[in-house]
Design an enzyme around this catalytic site. Structure first.
Site, PDB file in Angstrom:
ATOM      1  CB  VAL A 163      20.670  46.233  31.760  1.00  0.00           C
ATOM      2  CG1 VAL A 163      19.285  46.817  31.504  1.00  0.00           C
ATOM      3  CG2 VAL A 163      21.760  47.218  31.331  1.00  0.00           C
ATOM      4  N   PRO A 164      19.280  44.913  34.888  1.00  0.00           N
ATOM      5  CG  PRO A 164      18.471  45.725  36.926  1.00  0.00           C
ATOM      6  CD  PRO A 164      19.275  46.117  35.715  1.00  0.00           C
ATOM      7  CB  CYS A 165      16.034  42.074  31.877  1.00  0.00           C
ATOM      8  SG  CYS A 165      17.338  40.913  31.459  1.00  0.00           S
ATOM      9  CG  HIS A 166      17.891  39.397  37.156  1.00  0.00           C
ATOM     10  ND1 HIS A 166      18.880  40.231  36.646  1.00  0.00           N
ATOM     11  CD2 HIS A 166      17.967  39.492  38.507  1.00  0.00           C
ATOM     12  CE1 HIS A 166      19.519  40.793  37.659  1.00  0.00           C
ATOM     13  NE2 HIS A 166      18.992  40.361  38.795  1.00  0.00           N
TER      14      HIS A 166
END
Length: 158
Positions: A119-122
């Protein structure tokens, strides 16, 4: 069955948990390792992480079990729509979920994501292209964005 495992990634050790044949946690290890119970979904997750880090995988297919408030779920589900190699701002994320006034709440929900990388919060950055906020540390966020080519693309915009 609850699974528990660890994966040594280029950005540090990751702690992976599963429940009901779905991934519930992929987080940077901040405590001592416990006994591992590697489930089939954790094996799949580790294989996909390995491919992401070393073989060019751009999306994940492992099943996730996102656990949070309806608002958090809306933020995390929107994160899943950010393509590999791209970034958006916290402002854009707030607009995407339909509330421009929720920028701070969006940032908080982003920081409470328990399934890092997948879950690409970056991929969420400041509106001027600056790297702000990442639970694993800004050095890891920068590494991930460089790995995906997103940081390089972002620098071209400013």
């Amino acid at each position: 069955m609850i699974g528990n495992a660890y994966y040594a990634s280029p950005v540090g050790d990751l702690w992976i948990q599963s429940e009901d044949n779905k991934i519930t946690t992929v987080n940077f290890l901040k405590k001592e390792k416990q006994e591992e119970l590697i489930t089939p979904v954790i094996e799949q997750c580790m294989r996909e992480l390995e491919e992401y880090f070393y073989s060019g995988r751009k999306f994940f297919t492992v099943e996730l079990k996102l656990q949070g408030s309806p608002f958090q779920l809306s933020v995390w589900n929107e994160l899943l729509t950010i393509p590999y190699g791209k970034t958006i701002s916290y402002l854009e994320l707030a607009l995407r979920i339909g509330d421009i006034n929720s920028i701070r709440a969006v940032g908080l929900a982003n920081g409470q994501n328990t399934i890092a990388i997948i879950v690409p919060c970056h991929r969420v950055i400041g509106k001027k292209g600056d790297l702000i906020g990442y639970g694993g540390g800004l050095d890891k966020k920068e590494w991930l964005l460089l790995h995906e080519g997103a940081f390089t693309e972002q620098l071209k915009l400013f």
